[in-house]
Motif scaffolding. Sequence first.
Motif, mmCIF file in Angstrom:
data_model
loop_
_atom_site.group_PDB
_atom_site.id
_atom_site.type_symbol
_atom_site.label_atom_id
_atom_site.label_comp_id
_atom_site.label_asym_id
_atom_site.label_seq_id
_atom_site.Cartn_x
_atom_site.Cartn_y
_atom_site.Cartn_z
ATOM 1 N N PHE A 70 0.791 -1.234 0.000
ATOM 2 C CA PHE A 70 0.000 0.000 0.000
ATOM 3 C C PHE A 70 0.824 1.286 0.000
ATOM 4 C CE2 PHE A 70 -2.356 -3.272 2.431
ATOM 5 C CZ PHE A 70 -3.399 -3.474 1.523
ATOM 6 N N ASP A 71 2.107 1.217 0.170
ATOM 7 C CA ASP A 71 2.931 2.425 0.343
ATOM 8 C C ASP A 71 3.289 3.052 -1.006
ATOM 9 O OD1 ASP A 71 4.372 4.396 1.575
ATOM 10 O OD2 ASP A 71 6.190 3.188 1.811
ATOM 11 N N TYR A 72 2.250 3.598 -1.697
ATOM 12 C CA TYR A 72 2.459 4.191 -3.016
ATOM 13 C C TYR A 72 1.666 5.494 -3.124
ATOM 14 C CZ TYR A 72 4.183 -0.491 -3.846
ATOM 15 O OH TYR A 72 4.882 -1.660 -3.736
ATOM 16 N N PRO A 73 2.223 6.496 -3.821
ATOM 17 C CA PRO A 73 1.539 7.790 -3.941
ATOM 18 C C PRO A 73 0.295 7.696 -4.828
ATOM 19 C CG PRO A 73 3.529 7.736 -5.303
ATOM 20 C CD PRO A 73 3.542 6.480 -4.487
ATOM 21 N N PRO A 74 -0.601 8.702 -4.758
ATOM 22 C CA PRO A 74 -1.839 8.690 -5.539
ATOM 23 C C PRO A 74 -1.606 8.501 -7.052
ATOM 24 C CG PRO A 74 -1.915 10.434 -3.899
ATOM 25 C CD PRO A 74 -0.540 9.870 -3.856
ATOM 26 N N ARG A 75 -0.509 9.064 -7.558
ATOM 27 C CA ARG A 75 -0.219 8.930 -8.992
ATOM 28 C C ARG A 75 -0.093 7.461 -9.383
ATOM 29 N NH1 ARG A 75 4.423 8.353 -12.011
ATOM 30 N NH2 ARG A 75 4.403 9.277 -14.098
ATOM 31 N N GLU A 76 0.555 6.655 -8.539
ATOM 32 C CA GLU A 76 0.729 5.234 -8.834
ATOM 33 C C GLU A 76 -0.609 4.505 -8.846
ATOM 34 O OE1 GLU A 76 3.351 3.647 -9.794
ATOM 35 O OE2 GLU A 76 4.789 5.274 -9.547
ATOM 36 N N TRP A 77 -1.488 4.854 -7.897
ATOM 37 C CA TRP A 77 -2.803 4.213 -7.855
ATOM 38 C C TRP A 77 -3.602 4.548 -9.108
ATOM 39 C CZ3 TRP A 77 -3.699 0.466 -4.513
ATOM 40 C CH2 TRP A 77 -2.938 0.416 -3.346
ATOM 41 N N GLY A 78 -3.428 5.769 -9.610
ATOM 42 C CA GLY A 78 -4.090 6.142 -10.859
ATOM 43 C C GLY A 78 -3.592 5.310 -12.025
#
Length: 291
Positions: free
Chosen positions: A194-202
Amino acid sequence: MLIGIVAISFSSIFIKWSDAPASVQGMYRLLFTSLLMLPFARPYSGAAFALRRKDWLMLGISGVMLALHFLLWMGSLKYTSVASSTMIMALEPVFIMLGAYILYKEKSTSSAILGLGIAIIGVVFIGWGDIGLSADNLTGDLLSIGGTVAVAGHLLIGQKLVARMPSYLYSLIVFISAAAVFCVYNLLSGIPFFDYPPREWGIFVLLAVVPTVFGHILFNWLLQYASATTVSMNILGEPVGASILAFLLLGEQLTGLQWSGGVLVMSGLAVYLYAGRKKAVKVKEALPSAS
């Protein structure tokens, strides 16, 4: 077929944009796709209960092969260019043609083999100017070859299974299986979930919606109407689309030789599909009409 080719061409672009490990990209790509598909799976529950133990085993193997494909091919893009990686991926029909002959005794016409040869030459042209002799490029090339063999196995299994079950159900079960394989891999490797910034989730969502829903699911659906070899031939269009997108969005330069290769790929694809269409027409004419 055209929609699928355009959709999967975006896959390598999204992967290049992401800084997350390939196994994390693959896990969320398949997990999000499965979540999008689940609300529409109810009509296929009866078909799921009718599956035999052997079917479930083959579905599991297909999921493992798909996960291995994503892990190796997505990993290759960390070491080499889009053009080189997708060029090697275009060798997929060669492995499928050999596998289909060995497993299913499926033969190809001389015209189809000619089309395949033209397309492969075109793909070589695309990647020729980008293949280097560095250790990184070699590593990327080897990873891409491994991913190509894995997806060939996935498609050959799929061709057999979609003859007995809805392609939607096949895709959903295989995607869930592959996502579970990635989950175990990441857990054992100590890779954070889960340790990923919003850009990665996009980017994870884009990978699920564009190349998976409008690419892989469409190709699985096409297995009901065409052989695995024919479906894989359409994936030869990916190096063309991906190379153009890499030029426009990533600044990866293309030479005249590579642009010429794109024309050859599409020409070979046209020859192959035309040969398959002629073969289908001959078979239809040979069948007695029901009166």
